[in-house]
Write a protein that holds these residues in place. Structure first.
Motif, short mmCIF file in Angstrom:
data_model
loop_
_atom_site.label_atom_id
_atom_site.label_comp_id
_atom_site.label_asym_id
_atom_site.label_seq_id
_atom_site.Cartn_x
_atom_site.Cartn_y
_atom_site.Cartn_z
N ASP A 32 0.82 -1.21 0.00
CA ASP A 32 0.00 0.00 0.00
C ASP A 32 0.86 1.26 0.00
O ASP A 32 0.41 2.32 -0.47
CB ASP A 32 -0.94 -0.02 1.21
N PHE A 40 -3.19 0.24 4.76
CA PHE A 40 -4.13 -0.87 4.58
C PHE A 40 -3.80 -2.04 5.49
O PHE A 40 -4.68 -2.63 6.12
CB PHE A 40 -4.16 -1.33 3.11
N PRO A 193 -3.86 -3.32 -3.28
CA PRO A 193 -3.86 -3.91 -1.94
C PRO A 193 -5.24 -4.38 -1.48
O PRO A 193 -5.36 -5.43 -0.82
CB PRO A 193 -3.35 -2.76 -1.06
#
Length: 221
Positions: A32, A40, A193
């Protein structure tokens, strides 16, 4: 897809998902950081931790477990993906509450969750978001539900396989939503992600995922 392990229930699946999220937090964070806000992995790990505390304090049925996880993600997880995971889990809890722990109920719940996420977030397949993994996973479950011989375990394994395939496709997409969209071609080559989180969710039905790297390698590598 063949299923050789024990049939999952909601409690076992969610606990394995929690373990998977916590084991891969650093990898999710690093991913991320390349295309998003870098939070994330932390948010997902915090969400499953909060959900486990709720589940441990009030154990119950499959519906109760899914509901506890839904509430935790909706109420306690920041970022964009947390509430979206909450919508998915709530739709699954509702469907299992009505139809029991069956392939049909799981397919209905994931399909309703996908529809809710698309309504709220506005993302479509091809936008390089978690929808790119959830949409094929939902379709795989829908196909499994049409076969009375399929079990929840085999259906979820097919959903995981479809989800990982969706993850790989996101690497070649140009993001049209979220922070990744501001990076233009710099985000190309990096899987989304959120999509990875969705594939991790379904894969955990069959066992803990201790590292992401083997799943993120290009097919055939």
């Amino acid at each position: 897809m063949a299923w050789t392990g024990p049939e999952p229930d909601a409690d076992g699946w969610m606990r394995r998902f929690a373990a998977s999220a916590q084991a891969t937090e650093a990898e999710l964070t690093a991913l991320d950081q390349r295309v998003g806000d870098g939070d994330f992995g932390t948010n997902l790990s915090a969400g499953v931790g909060a959900a486990l505390r709720r589940a441990d304090a009030d154990p119950g049925t499959d519906t109760d477990t899914l509901g506890h996880f839904a509430e935790a993600f909706l109420d306690e997880v920041g970022g964009t993906s947390g509430p979206l995971f909450g919508l998915l889990l709530q739709a699954m809890a509702d469907a299992v509450g009505e139809g029991g722990w069956t392939v049909v109920a799981l397919a209905d719940g994931v399909g309703e969750g996908l529809a809710a996420i698309r309504r709220v977030g506005g993302a479509a397949p091809g936008d390089k978001t978690l929808v790119d993994a959830l949409d094929p996973a939902a379709e795989a479950l829908k196909e499994s539900a049409a076969d009375p011989a399929r079990t929840p375990g085999s259906a979820l394994a097919s959903a995981a396989e479809a989800g990982w395939a969706g993850v790989h496709r996101t690497a070649g997409l140009r993001a049209r939503m979220g922070r990744s969209s501001y990076l233009g071609d710099r985000a190309t080559g990096v899987p989304d992600p959120g999509a990875v989180g969705v594939a991790l969710f379904f894969a955990s039905a069959g066992g803990e995922v201790r590292e992401l790297a083997p799943h993120l390698s290009p097919p055939g590598a």
